[in-house]
Scaffold this motif. Sequence first.
Motif, PDB file in Angstrom:
ATOM      1  N   GLY A   1       3.726  15.597  -2.155  1.00 43.50           N
ATOM      2  CA  GLY A   1       2.955  14.456  -2.639  1.00 43.50           C
ATOM      3  C   GLY A   1       3.421  13.153  -2.008  1.00 43.50           C
ATOM      4  N   PHE A   2       4.724  12.989  -1.893  1.00 41.63           N
ATOM      5  CA  PHE A   2       5.272  11.786  -1.268  1.00 41.63           C
ATOM      6  C   PHE A   2       4.899  11.733   0.210  1.00 41.63           C
ATOM      7  CE2 PHE A   2       8.714   9.574   0.988  1.00 41.63           C
ATOM      8  CZ  PHE A   2       8.623   8.338   0.373  1.00 41.63           C
TER       9      PHE A   2
ATOM     10  N   ALA B   1       1.189  10.941   0.712  1.00 39.98           N
ATOM     11  CA  ALA B   1       0.916   9.539   0.390  1.00 39.98           C
ATOM     12  C   ALA B   1       1.398   8.608   1.496  1.00 39.98           C
ATOM     13  CB  ALA B   1       1.573   9.180  -0.936  1.00 39.98           C
TER      14      ALA B   1
ATOM     15  N   ALA C   1       2.116   7.032  -6.586  1.00 38.45           N
ATOM     16  CA  ALA C   1       1.078   7.939  -7.092  1.00 38.45           C
ATOM     17  C   ALA C   1       1.315   9.363  -6.607  1.00 38.45           C
ATOM     18  CB  ALA C   1      -0.297   7.451  -6.658  1.00 38.45           C
ATOM     19  N   GLY C   2       1.738   9.514  -5.360  1.00 40.68           N
ATOM     20  CA  GLY C   2       2.015  10.852  -4.830  1.00 40.68           C
ATOM     21  C   GLY C   2       3.168  11.528  -5.539  1.00 40.68           C
TER      22      GLY C   2
ATOM     23  N   LYS D   1       0.851   4.016  -3.045  1.00 42.86           N
ATOM     24  CA  LYS D   1       0.454   5.389  -2.743  1.00 42.86           C
ATOM     25  C   LYS D   1       1.614   6.363  -2.888  1.00 42.86           C
ATOM     26  CE  LYS D   1      -3.542   4.370   0.001  1.00 42.86           C
ATOM     27  NZ  LYS D   1      -4.199   4.380   1.277  1.00 42.86           N
ATOM     28  N   SER D   2       2.828   5.977  -2.511  1.00 38.51           N
ATOM     29  CA  SER D   2       3.957   6.894  -2.667  1.00 38.51           C
ATOM     30  C   SER D   2       4.291   7.095  -4.143  1.00 38.51           C
ATOM     31  CB  SER D   2       5.179   6.380  -1.906  1.00 38.51           C
ATOM     32  OG  SER D   2       5.632   5.159  -2.446  1.00 38.51           O
TER      33      SER D   2
ATOM     34  N   PHE E   1      -1.054   8.883   4.387  1.00 39.78           N
ATOM     35  CA  PHE E   1      -2.286   8.138   4.139  1.00 39.78           C
ATOM     36  C   PHE E   1      -2.070   6.641   4.279  1.00 39.78           C
ATOM     37  CE2 PHE E   1      -3.859  11.868   1.495  1.00 39.78           C
ATOM     38  CZ  PHE E   1      -4.763  12.269   2.461  1.00 39.78           C
ATOM     39  N   SER E   2      -0.936   6.154   3.789  1.00 34.97           N
ATOM     40  CA  SER E   2      -0.687   4.715   3.903  1.00 34.97           C
ATOM     41  C   SER E   2      -0.436   4.310   5.354  1.00 34.97           C
ATOM     42  CB  SER E   2       0.458   4.290   3.006  1.00 34.97           C
ATOM     43  OG  SER E   2       1.668   4.833   3.450  1.00 34.97           O
TER      44      SER E   2
ATOM     45  N   ASP F   1       0.835  -1.198   0.000  1.00 38.49           N
ATOM     46  CA  ASP F   1       0.000   0.000   0.000  1.00 38.49           C
ATOM     47  C   ASP F   1       0.873   1.253   0.000  1.00 38.49           C
ATOM     48  OD1 ASP F   1      -2.515   1.370   0.167  1.00 38.49           O
ATOM     49  OD2 ASP F   1      -2.095   1.737   2.292  1.00 38.49           O
ATOM     50  N   ALA F   2       1.932   1.243   0.794  1.00 33.30           N
ATOM     51  CA  ALA F   2       2.830   2.398   0.848  1.00 33.30           C
ATOM     52  C   ALA F   2       3.532   2.614  -0.492  1.00 33.30           C
ATOM     53  CB  ALA F   2       3.863   2.209   1.955  1.00 33.30           C
TER      54      ALA F   2
END
Length: 67
Positions: free
Chosen positions: A54-55, A58, A31-32, A28-29, A61-62, A24-25
């Motif tokens: 962004g990183f 993300a 994408a960020g 999401k990272s 959130f993860s 997940d991390a």
Amino acid sequence: MPRKAVVIPDDRSIITTIQLCVSDALVKSGAGVLIGTVTSMFFVNRKRWPIIVGFGLAMGFSWANCR
């Protein structure tokens, strides 16, 4: 018509939990960083801070999703 039983695993092993959190991390990272790069290239004159923000968002959130 019989109903299907929904099986919810409430006892996951720690290795499975860690694997899910890491994957997940990574997603999401990635994408960020991608969104931060696009924002940096088109909107803020190629600065580095949108990529870092962004990183960071993300990863936050993860982290919240893993808890």
